[in-house]
Design a protein around this motif. Structure first.
Motif: not given
Ligand code: SF4
Ligand code: SF4
Lengths: 176, 359
Positions: A56-59
């Protein structure tokens, strides 16, 4: 070539035609089928592998394996769908419908049902037992084969005991 | 000689929602110098490259800009594909081209609306955005997002536009074309509009060349700079010529962009007729090792993507140069000698996208 008032036709048409905008929210918005609105999870399918967390890019996802929970902060999610493309069980999907506004960035947690948790626990236990039994059987077999030669037998037994001790810890992770 | 005074313009200004600040040195009503400053919305997107692997970075690159997002994603993935020697399927190349042109259309229609707003033609402003809405609907239907497409990945595209949907789009674009031809008359034929645009902010071909102007801003001054002729995506298979005007004034910039709208429709038609069947993506193995300099044509002009990797999932460097950055020098030149009242229009005619300039 220049003219004036050449927008008048359009203006007059607009005056008598229906509005192009919708009376939202009285009239609900219609989203196309592919609309990337929000992520849904079929949490009982999830095997808590954590691939979605790492991709997930924004975690914004958290997974707790012991608790059987999957948590998402929808306010941080950018609806990119990368997690859904990575999930090995295909239990994540992006569906139409946008995230509702809120006063705080609260995360939502989904918990696996008690039955699924219980079934998973049993399966893990069963696997651990089976594994332990298999290791024990292998150890005995080896020991039996070596009863004649005494020196090597002791080493094999030590090895088998070590394997037995390690097995219950290792087994659940291999199962999941 | 009148008294010299300095008037600040921006970063908050009613005419454009982008944070650029200009110190306008005025002598009476004439601007004698403009000193730009940017840096109000720097987000540090490029530095994220060390924290996100090269696949995740596609989603970050896309978010460089809220208008030409597809192009940023495409420029980045094509650069990575070039490093990794990935040959993407022809269908994916065509789909990227179609989406790129749809994205150009929505950007140009947005700009036309803003221009109409800047010279005080509110009804034309809303009319442009109403036309743009149909393009946005097509984008949303095919990609799932209105602004951020998220359909690119290293190795191809993730979604398909099937023949039926594509047929519907081409048909709808026929309507859109008619509407654009109608507003073309409103923009280019109307005397009031001409009085606001003709001869305002002239930039000669030599000046534009020396200052390195990109995109429609440079093309309006007669420079045939259009990266699409390099033939990335499916542009090599399509038949088109860069649209050039020679007057170099605001009117020429407006005319350039309107004609590019019609060109985009034509390109989509050609691509729809030629699009081959086949896979959408190819599997990609390994990590990028090497560097590449990708140049693509964004709606606002040439954008450059420099990507460097060293065989690890995390790249070493990503550098994006956006067209607005190139055009700021040209803007300051056109502002010299302009009337104070023309400043908003001149700032708009470069189609500024400050947020993407600052990344
Ligand atoms: S859709 Fe994207 S941002 Fe949202 S949870 Fe999945 S990977 Fe994260
Ligand atoms: S990737 Fe899928 S299976 Fe793995 S933790 Fe995430 S949701 Fe569960």
């Amino acid at each position: 070539m220049s003219t004036i008032l050449n927008f008048t036709g359009t203006l007059l048409k607009n005056l008598v035609s229906k509005p192009v905008t919708k009376n939202y929210p009285e009239e609900p918005a219609v989203y196309p089928e592919r609309s990337r609105g929000h992520i849904v999870i079929d949490v009982d399918q999830c095997i808590s592998c954590g691939l979605c967390v790492r991709s997930c890019p924004p975690r914004c996802i958290k997974v707790d394996k012991n608790e059987g929970t999957w948590t998402i902060n929808r306010f941080d999610c950018i609806a990119c769908g990368y997690c859904a493309s990575k999930c090995p069980k295909k239990c994540l999907s992006l569906v139409p419908g946008y995230q509702k506004p809120g006063r705080s960035k609260a995360a939502v947690t989904y918990k696996k049902s008690a039955e699924v948790m219980e079934a998973e626990r049993k399966k893990a236990e069963e696997m651990a037992q089976r594994k332990a039994a298999a290791v024990k059987a292998a150890g005995e077999k080896k020991a039996a084969a070596q009863t004649g030669g005494q020196a090597a037998g002791a080493a094999a037994q030590v090895q088998a005991a070590q394997a037995q001790a390690a097995a219950p810890v290792k087994a659940p992770s291999e199962n999941q | 000689m009148g008294k010299v005074s300095v008037v600040p313009f921006g970063p908050q200004h009613p005419v454009l929602p982008e944070p650029i600040h200009l110190d306008l040195v005025l002598e009476d009503e004439k601007v004698i110098e403009a000193v730009p400053s940017i840096g109000f919305v720097h987000r540090g997107l490029e530095s994220l490259i060390v924290k996100k692997d090269y696949n995740e970075m596609v989603y970050v690159a896309e978010r460089t800009c809220g208008i030409c997002s597809f192009g940023h994603g495409m420029g980045y993935v094509e650069a990575v594909e070039k490093i990794m020697n990935v040959e993407i399927p022809a269908r994916a190349r065509y789909l990227r081209t179609i989406w790129m042109e749809l994205s150009r259309m929505h950007s140009h229609l947005l700009w036309l609306g803003l221009l109409a707003d800047a010279f005080g033609y509110e009804s034309l402003f809303y009319h442009c955005w109403r036309i743009r809405e149909q393009v946005l609907d097509m984008i949303e239907e095919s990609t799932g997002g209105r602004v951020i497409f998220s359909v690119n990945k290293v190795g191809g595209v993730m979604k398909d536009i099937d023949a039926q949907m594509l047929g519907r789009f081409v048909e709808k674009l026929g309507d859109v074309e008619e509407q654009i031809c109608a507003i073309r008359k409103n923009f280019l034929g109307d005397r009031t509009v001409q009085m606001r645009l003709c001869g305002v902010g002239v930039l000669t071909k030599k000046q534009a060349h020396d200052l390195g102007c990109a995109g429609p801003f440079g093309r309006a001054s007669g420079i045939a700079t259009d990266m699409r002729i390099r033939g990335y995506g499916a542009y090599a298979d399509l038949d088109f010529e860069p649209i050039i005007r020679t007057d170099g004034d605001s009117y020429a910039r407006c005319a350039c962009r309107i004609d590019e709208l019609l060109q985009s429709i034509d390109l989509i038609r050609q691509a729809a007729a030629k699009i081959p069947a086949g896979d959408l993506s190819v599997p990609v193995k390994g990590n990028p090792d090497g560097e590449y300099f990708m140049r693509i044509e964004q709606p606002r002009g040439e954008a450059v993507y420099y990507v460097k990797g060293s065989g690890k999932p995390y790249l070493n460097r990503l550098r994006i140069r956006t067209p607005t950055f190139a055009n700021l020098a040209g803007l300051c030149e056109t502002l010299k000698g302009a009337d104070y009242a023309d400043v908003p229009i001149l700032v708009l005619t470069i189609d500024p996208c400050i947020s993407c300039t600052e990344r």
